[in-house]
Design a protein around this motif. Structure first.
Motif, PDB file in Angstrom:
ATOM      1  N   LEU A   4      -7.420   1.150   1.423  1.00  0.00           N
ATOM      2  CA  LEU A   4      -7.044   1.404   2.811  1.00  0.00           C
ATOM      3  C   LEU A   4      -8.109   0.916   3.786  1.00  0.00           C
ATOM      4  O   LEU A   4      -7.771   0.334   4.830  1.00  0.00           O
ATOM      5  CB  LEU A   4      -6.770   2.893   3.015  1.00  0.00           C
ATOM      6  CG  LEU A   4      -5.615   3.497   2.208  1.00  0.00           C
ATOM      7  CD1 LEU A   4      -5.304   4.905   2.685  1.00  0.00           C
ATOM      8  CD2 LEU A   4      -4.363   2.634   2.263  1.00  0.00           C
ATOM      9  N   VAL A   5      -9.379   1.139   3.479  1.00  0.00           N
ATOM     10  CA  VAL A   5     -10.435   0.632   4.358  1.00  0.00           C
ATOM     11  C   VAL A   5     -10.337  -0.887   4.482  1.00  0.00           C
ATOM     12  O   VAL A   5     -10.582  -1.450   5.563  1.00  0.00           O
ATOM     13  CB  VAL A   5     -11.826   1.051   3.835  1.00  0.00           C
ATOM     14  CG1 VAL A   5     -12.927   0.245   4.527  1.00  0.00           C
ATOM     15  CG2 VAL A   5     -12.060   2.538   4.075  1.00  0.00           C
ATOM     16  N   LEU A   6      -9.933  -1.548   3.414  1.00  0.00           N
ATOM     17  CA  LEU A   6      -9.817  -3.014   3.436  1.00  0.00           C
ATOM     18  C   LEU A   6      -8.566  -3.493   4.166  1.00  0.00           C
ATOM     19  O   LEU A   6      -8.333  -4.698   4.258  1.00  0.00           O
ATOM     20  CB  LEU A   6      -9.849  -3.558   2.003  1.00  0.00           C
ATOM     21  CG  LEU A   6     -11.221  -3.423   1.314  1.00  0.00           C
ATOM     22  CD1 LEU A   6     -11.109  -3.684  -0.176  1.00  0.00           C
ATOM     23  CD2 LEU A   6     -12.245  -4.350   1.950  1.00  0.00           C
ATOM     24  N   GLY A   7      -7.752  -2.559   4.670  1.00  0.00           N
ATOM     25  CA  GLY A   7      -6.652  -2.937   5.557  1.00  0.00           C
ATOM     26  C   GLY A   7      -5.269  -2.893   4.956  1.00  0.00           C
ATOM     27  O   GLY A   7      -4.285  -3.205   5.639  1.00  0.00           O
ATOM     28  N   ASN A   8      -5.147  -2.518   3.678  1.00  0.00           N
ATOM     29  CA  ASN A   8      -3.836  -2.412   3.056  1.00  0.00           C
ATOM     30  C   ASN A   8      -3.157  -1.092   3.432  1.00  0.00           C
ATOM     31  O   ASN A   8      -3.803  -0.157   3.915  1.00  0.00           O
ATOM     32  CB  ASN A   8      -3.976  -2.477   1.532  1.00  0.00           C
ATOM     33  CG  ASN A   8      -4.622  -3.762   1.070  1.00  0.00           C
ATOM     34  OD1 ASN A   8      -4.013  -4.819   1.079  1.00  0.00           O
ATOM     35  ND2 ASN A   8      -5.896  -3.674   0.672  1.00  0.00           N
ATOM     36  N   THR A   9      -1.862  -1.006   3.193  1.00  0.00           N
ATOM     37  CA  THR A   9      -1.147   0.259   3.224  1.00  0.00           C
ATOM     38  C   THR A   9      -0.673   0.556   1.804  1.00  0.00           C
ATOM     39  O   THR A   9      -0.500  -0.365   1.002  1.00  0.00           O
ATOM     40  CB  THR A   9       0.026   0.232   4.213  1.00  0.00           C
ATOM     41  OG1 THR A   9       0.898  -0.865   3.893  1.00  0.00           O
ATOM     42  CG2 THR A   9      -0.473   0.066   5.632  1.00  0.00           C
ATOM     43  N   MET A  10      -0.445   1.826   1.479  1.00  0.00           N
ATOM     44  CA  MET A  10      -0.322   2.191   0.065  1.00  0.00           C
ATOM     45  C   MET A  10       0.813   3.168  -0.217  1.00  0.00           C
ATOM     46  O   MET A  10       1.116   4.052   0.582  1.00  0.00           O
ATOM     47  CB  MET A  10      -1.646   2.796  -0.426  1.00  0.00           C
ATOM     48  CG  MET A  10      -1.622   3.323  -1.850  1.00  0.00           C
ATOM     49  SD  MET A  10      -3.225   3.931  -2.427  1.00  0.00           S
ATOM     50  CE  MET A  10      -3.991   2.374  -2.909  1.00  0.00           C
ATOM     51  N   ILE A  11       1.386   2.979  -1.417  1.00  0.00           N
ATOM     52  CA  ILE A  11       2.254   3.971  -2.054  1.00  0.00           C
ATOM     53  C   ILE A  11       1.535   4.426  -3.314  1.00  0.00           C
ATOM     54  O   ILE A  11       1.107   3.588  -4.128  1.00  0.00           O
ATOM     55  CB  ILE A  11       3.638   3.392  -2.428  1.00  0.00           C
ATOM     56  CG1 ILE A  11       4.475   3.134  -1.180  1.00  0.00           C
ATOM     57  CG2 ILE A  11       4.389   4.346  -3.349  1.00  0.00           C
ATOM     58  CD1 ILE A  11       4.310   1.768  -0.616  1.00  0.00           C
ATOM     59  N   ILE A  12       1.387   5.737  -3.489  1.00  0.00           N
ATOM     60  CA  ILE A  12       0.774   6.245  -4.708  1.00  0.00           C
ATOM     61  C   ILE A  12       1.787   7.066  -5.476  1.00  0.00           C
ATOM     62  O   ILE A  12       2.582   7.816  -4.898  1.00  0.00           O
ATOM     63  CB  ILE A  12      -0.505   7.061  -4.412  1.00  0.00           C
ATOM     64  CG1 ILE A  12      -1.307   7.281  -5.692  1.00  0.00           C
ATOM     65  CG2 ILE A  12      -0.186   8.374  -3.721  1.00  0.00           C
ATOM     66  CD1 ILE A  12      -2.733   7.755  -5.459  1.00  0.00           C
ATOM     67  N   LYS A  13       1.777   6.880  -6.793  1.00  0.00           N
ATOM     68  CA  LYS A  13       2.654   7.648  -7.675  1.00  0.00           C
ATOM     69  C   LYS A  13       1.765   8.499  -8.575  1.00  0.00           C
ATOM     70  O   LYS A  13       1.163   8.009  -9.522  1.00  0.00           O
ATOM     71  CB  LYS A  13       3.542   6.704  -8.494  1.00  0.00           C
ATOM     72  CG  LYS A  13       4.638   7.420  -9.309  1.00  0.00           C
ATOM     73  CD  LYS A  13       4.139   7.815 -10.662  1.00  0.00           C
ATOM     74  CE  LYS A  13       5.186   8.592 -11.445  1.00  0.00           C
ATOM     75  NZ  LYS A  13       4.599   9.363 -12.558  1.00  0.00           N
ATOM     76  N   PRO A  14       1.631   9.829  -8.291  1.00  0.00           N
ATOM     77  CA  PRO A  14       0.814  10.686  -9.150  1.00  0.00           C
ATOM     78  C   PRO A  14       1.554  11.069 -10.419  1.00  0.00           C
ATOM     79  O   PRO A  14       2.776  10.907 -10.523  1.00  0.00           O
ATOM     80  CB  PRO A  14       0.568  11.916  -8.271  1.00  0.00           C
ATOM     81  CG  PRO A  14       1.745  11.956  -7.351  1.00  0.00           C
ATOM     82  CD  PRO A  14       2.188  10.531  -7.146  1.00  0.00           C
ATOM     83  N   SER A  15       0.808  11.588 -11.385  1.00  0.00           N
ATOM     84  CA  SER A  15       1.447  12.133 -12.577  1.00  0.00           C
ATOM     85  C   SER A  15       2.309  13.321 -12.182  1.00  0.00           C
ATOM     86  O   SER A  15       1.892  14.181 -11.401  1.00  0.00           O
ATOM     87  CB  SER A  15       0.393  12.573 -13.592  1.00  0.00           C
ATOM     88  OG  SER A  15       0.984  13.376 -14.606  1.00  0.00           O
ATOM     89  N   GLU A  16       3.505  13.385 -12.739  1.00  0.00           N
ATOM     90  CA  GLU A  16       4.395  14.511 -12.452  1.00  0.00           C
ATOM     91  C   GLU A  16       3.867  15.824 -13.024  1.00  0.00           C
ATOM     92  O   GLU A  16       4.338  16.904 -12.658  1.00  0.00           O
ATOM     93  CB  GLU A  16       5.809  14.234 -12.994  1.00  0.00           C
ATOM     94  CG  GLU A  16       5.901  13.943 -14.472  1.00  0.00           C
ATOM     95  CD  GLU A  16       5.748  12.468 -14.819  1.00  0.00           C
ATOM     96  OE1 GLU A  16       6.358  12.031 -15.806  1.00  0.00           O
ATOM     97  OE2 GLU A  16       5.009  11.753 -14.103  1.00  0.00           O
ATOM     98  N   GLN A  17       2.841  15.741 -13.898  1.00  0.00           N
ATOM     99  CA  GLN A  17       2.247  16.955 -14.446  1.00  0.00           C
ATOM    100  C   GLN A  17       1.246  17.596 -13.491  1.00  0.00           C
ATOM    101  O   GLN A  17       0.980  18.796 -13.587  1.00  0.00           O
ATOM    102  CB  GLN A  17       1.561  16.642 -15.780  1.00  0.00           C
ATOM    103  CG  GLN A  17       2.537  16.221 -16.877  1.00  0.00           C
ATOM    104  CD  GLN A  17       1.818  15.826 -18.153  1.00  0.00           C
ATOM    105  OE1 GLN A  17       1.113  14.818 -18.204  1.00  0.00           O
ATOM    106  NE2 GLN A  17       1.990  16.616 -19.194  1.00  0.00           N
TER     107      GLN A  17
END
Length: 485
Positions: A165-178
């Motif tokens: 994010l600091v480098l200027g990207n935008t993000m989707i994160i997929k955490p473990s469902e556990q």
């Protein structure tokens, strides 16, 4: 149910899932129900990508010196909420409080490194000919995705979130469902720190969401941390869709112990490596290669292991199925002729009978062809293979398909250097059982522990999360022309 139902986080808002599939979130400590987590779909992923795409032009146009101010504030929030964040890691991941607090401290360090990126990303400039200069500039990739595992619900997300994010990207994160709860706290704190809506999004789910991320045409890059089996699939599927992919897999970390090793330091260090985070980390020691006569050290290892008490200074493994799988490895090794020196099977913690506990386990006289010597157990289990020479030990280490870490315990600098040079791993420790590099050095293994180029943390991550533009400029016509201009 202790916590409300987990929600998706899209465009700066916590929202109910578009689907009606859910899983229970169970605490490994006592088997209690913490929450339920939605299982998203390609529809949810697309909604998150749309939000990230909309946010990208505005976020990437902000100078990096200004983007990083959000993370200075976020780092303060990590410090302020250190206690409650650690408690949540204990509840959903089964760690001890000491381990959970160390995880948050590492999150702070990773964010601190991201705050230094304005000083590390300046382009190069050079006069390449009379009147002609070349310079380089780094640009963000766009919408990126990060798929993270259960064993470090806060730290591994921080391997990617701050830097990307600091480098200027935008993000989707997929955490473990556990372990979905810690990432939700991260989202809330990022919003509180001033991160614009849509820059960071969370999609909860299972295999369906992972496949949708790999297939989505508007996601430019993917990082993955998990098992080697899944890492391979993510790498192949993501790259076949022309994405930049870095997928970290499993490990089988070997510790080579020589007779001249300092007994007390070696024993305590090895046991800490084996049992820390209940062995559920890709840098945990799981196979000791005993070179020559080291029984005096093995005896001390057993004594030290008996001081590690489940429910006290040893946490729980993530699930009942994980406990069953780990204990199966132990029983199979015993049946095959190995000798159990310390047995952690059938562990029950009084007052937490519903928890998932495996005690420290030390197994001697394991042969190199046994499953417990070749495969990732992911539990507090140390298998010991006897060898006559360092060369024999290195041959066993080199034959393993994984390549995260190797450790050597000796006071002989020449042997230590030999192991460091010949070990087929990306990280080596000398009298250190968990040789995780500190920032700005990067984390990353070799062989089937990593698929893709570069590393996920440190300076190497800058190249993964950005693309390079080269600009050549000439203004003064009077400089003349030669073959370079």
């Amino acid at each position: 149910m202790k916590y409300p139902q987990v929600q998706q986080f899209i465009d700066g808002q916590f929202i109910d899932s578009y689907e009606d599939r859910f899983l229970e979130v169970v605490s490994p400590l006592d088997g209690s129900l913490l929450s339920t987590v939605p299982l998203g779909s390609a529809v949810t992923v697309d909604k998150a990508v749309q939000a990230a795409q909309t946010a990208f032009p505005r976020w990437s146009a902000i100078p990096i010196k200004e983007r990083v101010q959000v993370f200075y504030e976020y780092m303060n929030l990590l410090r302020k909420n250190r206690q409650s964040l650690s408690e949540l890691i204990c509840e959903e991941g089964g760690k001890t409080m000491l381990e959970a607090t160390a995880e948050i401290d590492k999150c702070i360090e990773l964010t601190e490194f991201a705050c230094s990126l304005p000083q590390l990303t300046g382009g190069e400039i050079l006069d390449v000919s009379k009147g002609v200069e070349c310079r380089t500039e780094r640009y963000p990739l766009g919408v990126v995705a990060s798929i993270v595992p259960f064993n470090f619900p806060s730290m591994v997300p921080h391997w990617t979130i701050p830097n990307a994010l600091v480098l200027g990207n935008t993000m989707i994160i997929k955490p473990s469902e556990q372990v979905p709860l810690s990432v939700m706290r991260i989202a809330a704190m990022l919003k509180e720190a001033g991160l614009p809506d849509g820059v960071f999004n969370i999609v909860h789910g299972d295999k369906t969401v992972v496949e949708a991320i790999c297939d989505h045409p508007d996601i430019a890059a993917i990082s993955f941390v998990g098992s080697t089996k899944v890492a391979k699939r993510v790498y192949v599927r993501g790259t076949s869709n022309l994405k930049r992919v870095l997928a970290l897999g499993g490990a089988k970390n070997h510790l080579i112990v020589l007779p001249d090793a300092v007994p007390d330091m070696t024993a305590s260090n090895i046991v800490a490596s084996v049992t820390g985070c209940c062995g559920q980390r890709c840098m945990a020691a799981s196979l000791m290669l005993a070179v020559g006569e080291v029984d005096h050290i093995i005896d001390r290892i057993c004594d030290e292991a008996k001081r590690v008490i489940p429910g006290n200074n040893l946490g729980a493994v993530i699930s009942r199925s994980a406990k069953q799988r780990i204990e199966k490895y132990i029983s199979e090794a015993e049946t095959a002729g190995a000798r159990i020196l310390v047995d952690g099977r059938n562990t029950v913690v009084p007052g937490k009978e519903g928890g998932f506990y495996v005690g420290p386990t030390i197994i001697d006289h394991v042969s190199a062809d046994m499953a417990i010597a070749r495969e990732e157990v992911f539990g507090p289990v140390l298998a010991i293979v006897r060898t006559a020479t360092v060369s024999e030990a290195l041959s066993i280490e080199n034959s393993n398909p994984y390549g995260n870490a190797t450790g050597v315990y000796t006071q002989n600098g020449g042997i230590a250097r030999q192991v460091a040079e010949r070990a087929s791993t990306g990280m080596v420790g000398v009298n250190i059982g968990v040789p995780v590099p500190r920032e700005p050095f990067s984390f990353g293994g070799w062989n089937e522990s990593k698929f893709g180029a570069l590393d996920i943390t440190g300076k190497s991550s800058i190249e993964f999360w950005t693309k390079l533009k080269k600009i050549t400029t000439k203004w003064n016509a009077e400089a003349g022309v030669n073959w370079m201009s």
